[in-house]
Enzyme design. Sequence first.
Site, PDB file in Angstrom:
ATOM      1  N   ARG A   1      12.905  -6.149  44.672  1.00  0.00           N
ATOM      2  CA  ARG A   1      12.348  -4.885  45.180  1.00  0.00           C
ATOM      3  C   ARG A   1      11.617  -5.113  46.507  1.00  0.00           C
ATOM      4  O   ARG A   1      10.541  -4.556  46.751  1.00  0.00           O
ATOM      5  CB  ARG A   1      11.378  -4.261  44.161  1.00  0.00           C
ATOM      6  CG  ARG A   1      11.975  -3.934  42.843  1.00  0.00           C
ATOM      7  CD  ARG A   1      13.039  -2.829  42.944  1.00  0.00           C
ATOM      8  NE  ARG A   1      13.516  -2.511  41.622  1.00  0.00           N
ATOM      9  CZ  ARG A   1      14.456  -3.236  40.999  1.00  0.00           C
ATOM     10  NH1 ARG A   1      15.024  -4.279  41.569  1.00  0.00           N
ATOM     11  NH2 ARG A   1      14.848  -2.900  39.788  1.00  0.00           N
TER      12      ARG A   1
ATOM     13  N   SER B   1      10.043   3.749  38.377  1.00  0.00           N
ATOM     14  CA  SER B   1       9.061   2.706  38.033  1.00  0.00           C
ATOM     15  C   SER B   1       7.951   2.677  39.070  1.00  0.00           C
ATOM     16  O   SER B   1       8.225   2.523  40.255  1.00  0.00           O
ATOM     17  CB  SER B   1       9.731   1.331  38.011  1.00  0.00           C
ATOM     18  OG  SER B   1      10.777   1.338  37.082  1.00  0.00           O
TER      19      SER B   1
ATOM     20  N   GLU C   1       5.330  -0.509  43.048  1.00  0.00           N
ATOM     21  CA  GLU C   1       6.669  -0.478  43.657  1.00  0.00           C
ATOM     22  C   GLU C   1       6.787   0.735  44.598  1.00  0.00           C
ATOM     23  O   GLU C   1       7.434   0.683  45.643  1.00  0.00           O
ATOM     24  CB  GLU C   1       7.719  -0.382  42.540  1.00  0.00           C
ATOM     25  CG  GLU C   1       9.138  -0.351  43.042  1.00  0.00           C
ATOM     26  CD  GLU C   1      10.161  -0.284  41.916  1.00  0.00           C
ATOM     27  OE1 GLU C   1      10.031  -1.023  40.914  1.00  0.00           O
ATOM     28  OE2 GLU C   1      11.104   0.520  42.041  1.00  0.00           O
TER      29      GLU C   1
END
Length: 336
Positions: free
Chosen positions: A162, A236, A332
């Site tokens: 990520r 998320s 994130e």
Amino acid sequence: MQIHEAFSLLPYNTFRINVEARYFSTFTNKDELDELTTHHSELTKLILGGGSNILFTKDYDGFVLKNEIKGIEVQHEDAGHVYVKAGAGENWHRFVLYCIQHNWAGVENLSLIPGNIGAAPIQNIGAYGVELDNIFLSLEAYHLQEKKIHTFTAADCEFGYRDSVFKNRYKDQFAILSVTFRFRKKPIFHVSYGAITEELEKMGVKELSIKAVSQAVIEIRSSKLPDPEKIANSGSFFKNPEVPANKYEELKLRFPGIIAYPLPNGTVKLAAGWMIEQCGWKGYRKGDVGCHAKQALVLVNYGNATGKEIYDLSEEILQSVNEKFGVELEREVNII
Ligand SMILES: Cc1cc2nc3c(=O)[nH]c(=O)nc-3n(C[C@H](O)[C@H](O)[C@H](O)COP(=O)(O)OP(=O)(O)OC[C@H]3O[C@@H](n4cnc5c(N)ncnc54)[C@H](O)[C@@H]3O)c2cc1C
């Protein structure tokens, strides 16, 4: 190309936060972007895609430029691969379906991820054992200050979990214009991750195909993740943290049920959702802010929550996970 002033971003972010941008415009090609960046050159610029990985905590005192560059084009083919260039403003999932229709393999596990092509390399999107960098060839990005186009290879992008150079060294410096992918003519299936195999069995699939894998991923995701059209969210909210093996061993003694995945580099990735759940947050709701009842990693806006309220909840979650497990979670979602 119209420049709007004091423009509501409510329809442009999946958290449905009602903030204003000082200025807002869309662009559909490099020349329009060129022209727009000459306006209000003193202001900070934010390149926006589908707004599905962003949390606005206040009005944006700058210029929001929404990327709407379209187009999907086969660049060339060789014996094993097809090379396809897509405009940054193309919707990601529609692109995935287009690839499947054309039998271009490699992207099927990334079905149903919201957002646009241009944002996919920013955090190296990933799901069900596949990440963008597995199918990435290169991208073209416009430097907002130099006003020049640069080409980035996978190595230049410094992809990680990520993560990419665009979240670090080059943060807010480039507008990604297009991404070129390298798809396989003959698929290699990744079905061992998550519940894909079980789902395929449930679907009665006898012979694997990229279409079947995509359909299985869509089914699983639809049953687990809240649809932002129904409950506003950004997927998320936290990354799964990586810890050294000795830290994991110590945690496992204290928490035998801990969910973890050993990584090739010797570290261990911990399931952030499990830790958040153990801290009692799953299903939590205060006013219009909450932690989703089926997936603790997902924070949600049930109606009129502010970005600040969501941010504050994320801070409380971070602190409680740190107190219980001694592990620092990282967000994130991009906080603005
Ligand atoms: C229900 C749900 C499920 C999700 N599941 C996943 C998942 O499984 N895996 C995963 O990786 N992500 C997932 N996400 C997160 C999100 O979909 C991805 O990160 C997606 O790539 C974001 O795309 P976007 O166009 O909406 O980006 P935006 O939210 O518009 O932007 C995200 C960031 O990228 C920057 N940016 C956007 N476009 C450009 C551009 N063209 N040039 C330069 N900078 C740009 C923005 O400034 C911002 O910092 C999920 C989100 C939701 C809501």
